[in-house]
Motif scaffolding. Structure first.
Motif, PDB file in Angstrom:
ATOM      1  N   ILE A  39       5.670  -0.682  -6.977  1.00  0.00           N
ATOM      2  CA  ILE A  39       4.274  -0.293  -6.830  1.00  0.00           C
ATOM      3  C   ILE A  39       4.066   1.201  -7.070  1.00  0.00           C
ATOM      4  O   ILE A  39       3.042   1.621  -7.601  1.00  0.00           O
ATOM      5  N   GLU A  40       5.043   2.003  -6.715  1.00  0.00           N
ATOM      6  CA  GLU A  40       4.910   3.450  -6.909  1.00  0.00           C
ATOM      7  C   GLU A  40       4.808   3.778  -8.395  1.00  0.00           C
ATOM      8  O   GLU A  40       3.925   4.536  -8.825  1.00  0.00           O
ATOM      9  N   SER A  41       5.712   3.196  -9.207  1.00  0.00           N
ATOM     10  CA  SER A  41       5.656   3.432 -10.650  1.00  0.00           C
ATOM     11  C   SER A  41       4.395   2.830 -11.255  1.00  0.00           C
ATOM     12  O   SER A  41       3.771   3.414 -12.143  1.00  0.00           O
ATOM     13  N   TYR A  42       4.008   1.661 -10.774  1.00  0.00           N
ATOM     14  CA  TYR A  42       2.841   0.988 -11.308  1.00  0.00           C
ATOM     15  C   TYR A  42       1.569   1.806 -11.099  1.00  0.00           C
ATOM     16  O   TYR A  42       0.710   1.886 -11.987  1.00  0.00           O
ATOM     17  N   LEU A  43       1.436   2.427  -9.931  1.00  0.00           N
ATOM     18  CA  LEU A  43       0.198   3.130  -9.611  1.00  0.00           C
ATOM     19  C   LEU A  43       0.108   4.518 -10.234  1.00  0.00           C
ATOM     20  O   LEU A  43      -0.993   4.970 -10.581  1.00  0.00           O
ATOM     21  N   PHE A  82      -6.474  14.279   4.749  1.00  0.00           N
ATOM     22  CA  PHE A  82      -5.058  14.411   5.069  1.00  0.00           C
ATOM     23  C   PHE A  82      -4.218  13.359   4.341  1.00  0.00           C
ATOM     24  O   PHE A  82      -3.208  13.678   3.713  1.00  0.00           O
ATOM     25  N   GLU A  83      -4.639  12.097   4.443  1.00  0.00           N
ATOM     26  CA  GLU A  83      -3.889  11.019   3.806  1.00  0.00           C
ATOM     27  C   GLU A  83      -4.866  10.064   3.108  1.00  0.00           C
ATOM     28  O   GLU A  83      -6.006   9.877   3.558  1.00  0.00           O
ATOM     29  N   THR A  84      -4.385   9.460   2.014  1.00  0.00           N
ATOM     30  CA  THR A  84      -5.160   8.462   1.273  1.00  0.00           C
ATOM     31  C   THR A  84      -4.275   7.233   1.044  1.00  0.00           C
ATOM     32  O   THR A  84      -3.042   7.316   1.102  1.00  0.00           O
ATOM     33  N   VAL A  85      -4.920   6.103   0.788  1.00  0.00           N
ATOM     34  CA  VAL A  85      -4.213   4.820   0.629  1.00  0.00           C
ATOM     35  C   VAL A  85      -4.581   4.208  -0.719  1.00  0.00           C
ATOM     36  O   VAL A  85      -5.766   4.132  -1.074  1.00  0.00           O
ATOM     37  N   ASP A  86      -3.555   3.745  -1.443  1.00  0.00           N
ATOM     38  CA  ASP A  86      -3.755   2.989  -2.685  1.00  0.00           C
ATOM     39  C   ASP A  86      -3.043   1.648  -2.537  1.00  0.00           C
ATOM     40  O   ASP A  86      -1.881   1.600  -2.119  1.00  0.00           O
ATOM     41  N   LYS A  87      -3.723   0.569  -2.921  1.00  0.00           N
ATOM     42  CA  LYS A  87      -3.176  -0.776  -2.772  1.00  0.00           C
ATOM     43  C   LYS A  87      -2.995  -1.434  -4.143  1.00  0.00           C
ATOM     44  O   LYS A  87      -3.656  -1.069  -5.123  1.00  0.00           O
ATOM     45  N   ILE A  97       3.345  11.252  -2.122  1.00  0.00           N
ATOM     46  CA  ILE A  97       3.671   9.951  -1.535  1.00  0.00           C
ATOM     47  C   ILE A  97       4.463  10.141  -0.249  1.00  0.00           C
ATOM     48  O   ILE A  97       5.505  10.793  -0.228  1.00  0.00           O
ATOM     49  N   ASN A  98       3.957   9.532   0.816  1.00  0.00           N
ATOM     50  CA  ASN A  98       4.610   9.663   2.112  1.00  0.00           C
ATOM     51  C   ASN A  98       5.375   8.406   2.508  1.00  0.00           C
ATOM     52  O   ASN A  98       6.501   8.473   2.971  1.00  0.00           O
ATOM     53  N   ARG A  99       4.755   7.247   2.295  1.00  0.00           N
ATOM     54  CA  ARG A  99       5.421   5.997   2.671  1.00  0.00           C
ATOM     55  C   ARG A  99       4.730   4.833   1.972  1.00  0.00           C
ATOM     56  O   ARG A  99       3.600   4.951   1.491  1.00  0.00           O
ATOM     57  N   ILE A 100       5.455   3.699   1.941  1.00  0.00           N
ATOM     58  CA  ILE A 100       4.944   2.450   1.374  1.00  0.00           C
ATOM     59  C   ILE A 100       4.974   1.399   2.472  1.00  0.00           C
ATOM     60  O   ILE A 100       5.991   1.212   3.146  1.00  0.00           O
ATOM     61  N   VAL A 101       3.851   0.715   2.677  1.00  0.00           N
ATOM     62  CA  VAL A 101       3.756  -0.273   3.746  1.00  0.00           C
ATOM     63  C   VAL A 101       3.427  -1.632   3.134  1.00  0.00           C
ATOM     64  O   VAL A 101       2.833  -1.734   2.059  1.00  0.00           O
ATOM     65  N   SER A 102       3.810  -2.682   3.835  1.00  0.00           N
ATOM     66  CA  SER A 102       3.580  -4.048   3.379  1.00  0.00           C
ATOM     67  C   SER A 102       2.433  -4.669   4.158  1.00  0.00           C
ATOM     68  O   SER A 102       1.674  -3.968   4.834  1.00  0.00           O
ATOM     69  N   ALA A 118       0.845  -1.196   0.000  1.00  0.00           N
ATOM     70  CA  ALA A 118       0.000   0.000   0.000  1.00  0.00           C
ATOM     71  C   ALA A 118       0.876   1.240   0.000  1.00  0.00           C
ATOM     72  O   ALA A 118       1.934   1.272   0.640  1.00  0.00           O
ATOM     73  N   VAL A 119       0.431   2.235  -0.744  1.00  0.00           N
ATOM     74  CA  VAL A 119       1.113   3.530  -0.800  1.00  0.00           C
ATOM     75  C   VAL A 119       0.241   4.553  -0.080  1.00  0.00           C
ATOM     76  O   VAL A 119      -0.940   4.705  -0.399  1.00  0.00           O
ATOM     77  N   ILE A 120       0.807   5.226   0.894  1.00  0.00           N
ATOM     78  CA  ILE A 120       0.089   6.254   1.649  1.00  0.00           C
ATOM     79  C   ILE A 120       0.545   7.620   1.152  1.00  0.00           C
ATOM     80  O   ILE A 120       1.749   7.938   1.158  1.00  0.00           O
TER      81      ILE A 120
END
Length: 332
Positions: free
Chosen positions: A137-141, A81-86, A65-70, A57-59
């Protein structure tokens, strides 16, 4: 009837006064502050989310982009404030080109995708499937809009480029492996150029055949080609059998001739040596040599026959030889 009652200007019902009052229910509503706390709690609780085992997930914070979590439970500041893309990053995704597989295993050809021109100006139908995995994932999204359509268009372009350089015979027979490898390389270069964040795992030709209208003719050509190859193989086998045999016979004849040459040379050398010896003996004693040569020649002539030697003093040799008995038998 006097509508004014008793004429005093009072109520028509006399001087009685009625006091109508509605009694309010005794209900205590919560205060505005308590409701506000509930709303705030629900708002902040909406920031909890779970990332599945095969996802990342990318927050983004205010669109950046702030961070990428697994995989696992996580928290982000609620919208705006923040959104999530998976996205699913461990699963291998599949794209079909030139055909479509139904949910029940059916197969449907898509001619506008499968038909393409070869390098020798023939038309061939190619059904292609490819597998890819998300590696960034960042490039993909965020780099490409609708990555799957982009991959499909790029793959179709790559296979058409490769098929346009190949002969139809190679495409239908021995060139499939090379075509798959070249298509995968060209496709990966294109996707890297567009920074899609995708890695192509495999490219596979599912079905390669001429168009339906000419498939019978191509089968005849393929059958003729197989007959040609069979005849060539049979001729090669016959040649491989005949040539070694001829070489063996030639070698045997050469060895026999060489042996015959050596034999004749040795024989001639022996005859020469013997002649030289006879000549030396003849030079020393011609008469003795002549007699010995005479006896040797006679021995050779009468070899294998019974021989008798008599002295000159014997006058009648018939009884000794048994010639009388022979003469008597002939006379009878």
């Amino acid at each position: 009837m006097n509508s004014q009652g008793n004429g005093t200007g009072g109520s028509p019902w006399g001087d009685e006064k009625f006091d109508f009052k509605i009694k309010k229910p005794d209900i205590k509503l919560p205060g505005a502050s308590f409701i506000g706390l509930i709303i705030v709690a629900v708002y902040f609780a909406s920031g909890f989310f779970i990332v599945a085992a095969d996802e990342q997930a990318v927050i983004k914070r205010f669109g950046v982009i702030n961070r990428i979590v697994s995989a696992g439970p996580h928290y982000h500041m609620p919208y705006p404030f923040e959104t999530v893309d998976k996205a699913v990053v461990t699963q291998v995704h599949r794209i079909e080109i030139g055909f479509k597989t139904g949910t029940r295993g059916g197969y449907q050809e898509i001619p506008k995708e499968s038909l393409m021109l070869t390098g020798d100006e023939n038309i061939v139908s190619i059904a292609l499937s490819l597998q890819y995995r998300i590696t960034d994932i960042e490039s993909y999204l965020y780099n490409v809009n609708n990555v799957e359509i982009t991959i499909k268009d790029a793959a179709e372009s790559a296979i058409r480029e490769v098929a346009g350089r190949e002969m139809i015979d190679d495409i239908l027979t021995v060139g499939k492996g090379r075509i798959q490898n070249e298509t995968q390389k060209i496709l990966q270069d294109m996707l890297d150029y567009y920074k899609t964040g995708v890695t192509i795992v495999a490219v596979q030709l599912q079905d390669v055949e001429p168009p339906v209208e000419v498939v019978d003719s191509f089968k005849d050509v393929a059958s003729a080609r197989e007959d040609k190859n069979r005849f060539i193989n049979e001729a090669e086998a016959y040649r491989n059998e005949l040539i070694p045999r001829a070489r063996g016979q030639a070698e045997s004849m050469i060895q026999e001739a060489e042996a015959y040459r050596k034999e004749k040379v040795e024989q001639a050398l022996g005859d020469t040596s013997r002649f030289n010896q006879i000549l030396a003996s003849y030079s020393k004693s011609p008469s003795v040599t002549k007699k010995r040569m005479y006896f040797d020649t006679m021995a050779e002539v009468f070899k294998g026959n019974q021989k008798y030697i008599f002295d000159d003093s014997i006058e009648n040799i018939s009884p000794l030889l048994g010639l009388d008995a022979i003469k008597g038998g002939l006379a009878k």
